[in-house]
Design a protein around this motif. Structure first.
Motif, PDB file in Angstrom:
ATOM      1  N   ALA A   1       0.839  -1.206   0.000  1.00 41.67           N
ATOM      2  CA  ALA A   1       0.000   0.000   0.000  1.00 41.67           C
ATOM      3  C   ALA A   1       0.872   1.254   0.000  1.00 41.67           C
ATOM      4  O   ALA A   1       0.595   2.209  -0.733  1.00 41.67           O
ATOM      5  CB  ALA A   1      -0.935  -0.001   1.205  1.00 41.67           C
ATOM      6  N   ALA A   2       1.932   1.251   0.786  1.00 38.54           N
ATOM      7  CA  ALA A   2       2.834   2.404   0.832  1.00 38.54           C
ATOM      8  C   ALA A   2       3.541   2.599  -0.510  1.00 38.54           C
ATOM      9  O   ALA A   2       3.674   3.740  -0.985  1.00 38.54           O
ATOM     10  CB  ALA A   2       3.860   2.219   1.949  1.00 38.54           C
ATOM     11  N   LEU A   3       3.975   1.517  -1.135  1.00 36.33           N
ATOM     12  CA  LEU A   3       4.662   1.617  -2.418  1.00 36.33           C
ATOM     13  C   LEU A   3       3.735   2.084  -3.538  1.00 36.33           C
ATOM     14  O   LEU A   3       4.134   2.849  -4.411  1.00 36.33           O
ATOM     15  CB  LEU A   3       5.276   0.266  -2.791  1.00 36.33           C
ATOM     16  CG  LEU A   3       6.462  -0.184  -1.936  1.00 36.33           C
ATOM     17  CD1 LEU A   3       6.786  -1.639  -2.215  1.00 36.33           C
ATOM     18  CD2 LEU A   3       7.673   0.696  -2.210  1.00 36.33           C
ATOM     19  N   ILE A   4       2.482   1.621  -3.502  1.00 33.65           N
ATOM     20  CA  ILE A   4       1.518   1.963  -4.541  1.00 33.65           C
ATOM     21  C   ILE A   4       0.918   3.349  -4.301  1.00 33.65           C
ATOM     22  O   ILE A   4       0.535   4.044  -5.228  1.00 33.65           O
ATOM     23  CB  ILE A   4       0.401   0.893  -4.611  1.00 33.65           C
ATOM     24  CG1 ILE A   4       1.008  -0.451  -5.022  1.00 33.65           C
ATOM     25  CG2 ILE A   4      -0.709   1.290  -5.554  1.00 33.65           C
ATOM     26  CD1 ILE A   4       0.077  -1.624  -4.817  1.00 33.65           C
ATOM     27  N   GLY A   5       0.833   3.738  -3.023  1.00 36.70           N
ATOM     28  CA  GLY A   5       0.287   5.056  -2.690  1.00 36.70           C
ATOM     29  C   GLY A   5      -1.205   5.028  -2.430  1.00 36.70           C
ATOM     30  O   GLY A   5      -1.907   5.988  -2.750  1.00 36.70           O
ATOM     31  N   VAL A   6      -1.701   3.916  -1.868  1.00 40.16           N
ATOM     32  CA  VAL A   6      -3.115   3.819  -1.500  1.00 40.16           C
ATOM     33  C   VAL A   6      -3.213   3.419  -0.030  1.00 40.16           C
ATOM     34  O   VAL A   6      -2.245   2.946   0.564  1.00 40.16           O
ATOM     35  CB  VAL A   6      -3.884   2.783  -2.370  1.00 40.16           C
ATOM     36  CG1 VAL A   6      -3.872   3.193  -3.824  1.00 40.16           C
ATOM     37  CG2 VAL A   6      -3.333   1.388  -2.192  1.00 40.16           C
ATOM     38  N   HIS A   7      -4.387   3.610   0.545  1.00 39.62           N
ATOM     39  CA  HIS A   7      -4.625   3.212   1.928  1.00 39.62           C
ATOM     40  C   HIS A   7      -4.656   1.685   2.013  1.00 39.62           C
ATOM     41  O   HIS A   7      -5.040   1.009   1.061  1.00 39.62           O
ATOM     42  CB  HIS A   7      -5.960   3.799   2.407  1.00 39.62           C
ATOM     43  CG  HIS A   7      -6.155   3.690   3.886  1.00 39.62           C
ATOM     44  ND1 HIS A   7      -6.673   2.565   4.463  1.00 39.62           N
ATOM     45  CD2 HIS A   7      -5.887   4.559   4.887  1.00 39.62           C
ATOM     46  CE1 HIS A   7      -6.728   2.741   5.775  1.00 39.62           C
ATOM     47  NE2 HIS A   7      -6.250   3.952   6.052  1.00 39.62           N
ATOM     48  N   VAL A   8      -4.261   1.154   3.150  1.00 41.16           N
ATOM     49  CA  VAL A   8      -4.229  -0.295   3.363  1.00 41.16           C
ATOM     50  C   VAL A   8      -5.596  -0.934   3.089  1.00 41.16           C
ATOM     51  O   VAL A   8      -5.688  -1.976   2.426  1.00 41.16           O
ATOM     52  CB  VAL A   8      -3.758  -0.606   4.804  1.00 41.16           C
ATOM     53  CG1 VAL A   8      -3.874  -2.091   5.110  1.00 41.16           C
ATOM     54  CG2 VAL A   8      -2.329  -0.137   5.007  1.00 41.16           C
ATOM     55  N   GLU A   9      -6.657  -0.316   3.557  1.00 43.38           N
ATOM     56  CA  GLU A   9      -7.997  -0.886   3.351  1.00 43.38           C
ATOM     57  C   GLU A   9      -8.399  -0.843   1.876  1.00 43.38           C
ATOM     58  O   GLU A   9      -9.085  -1.744   1.395  1.00 43.38           O
ATOM     59  CB  GLU A   9      -9.036  -0.173   4.215  1.00 43.38           C
ATOM     60  CG  GLU A   9      -8.891  -0.491   5.693  1.00 43.38           C
ATOM     61  CD  GLU A   9      -8.909  -1.996   5.996  1.00 43.38           C
ATOM     62  OE1 GLU A   9      -9.744  -2.727   5.429  1.00 43.38           O
ATOM     63  OE2 GLU A   9      -8.063  -2.449   6.790  1.00 43.38           O
TER      64      GLU A   9
END
Length: 82
Positions: A24-32
């Motif tokens: 999620a951090a690498l893609i740039g989206v929230h974990v959920e």
């Protein structure tokens, strides 16, 4: 007598797998948000620990991170016009 077969191919390293928070951090989206995509099948991943096990964990391969972080064709067109 045993036959020995030698390979001329280079050994390949296994592909790096990321946890949901790492991906999620690498893609740039929230974990959920990433978990929603995983449940919908929009992102290719492996579920470790069994499909019906509540303690199982998703692992996202490096190739999928690369695919998701690659600029889309539309973004490249906009960048070229600027």
């Amino acid at each position: 007598m045993a036959k020995i077969i030698l390979s001329t191919q280079e050994p390949t390293m296994p592909e790096r797998l990321y946890s949901v928070p790492e991906a999620a951090a690498l893609i740039g989206v929230h974990v959920e948000t990433l978990r929603i995509y995983l449940r919908r099948g929009e992102i290719q991943a492996t579920k470790l620990g069994g499909i019906n096990n509540p303690k199982s964990r998703w692992r996202i391969p490096q190739s999928e991170i690369d695919r998701l972080t690659k600029p889309s064709t539309a973004e490249r067109i906009v960048e070229e016009k600027q």
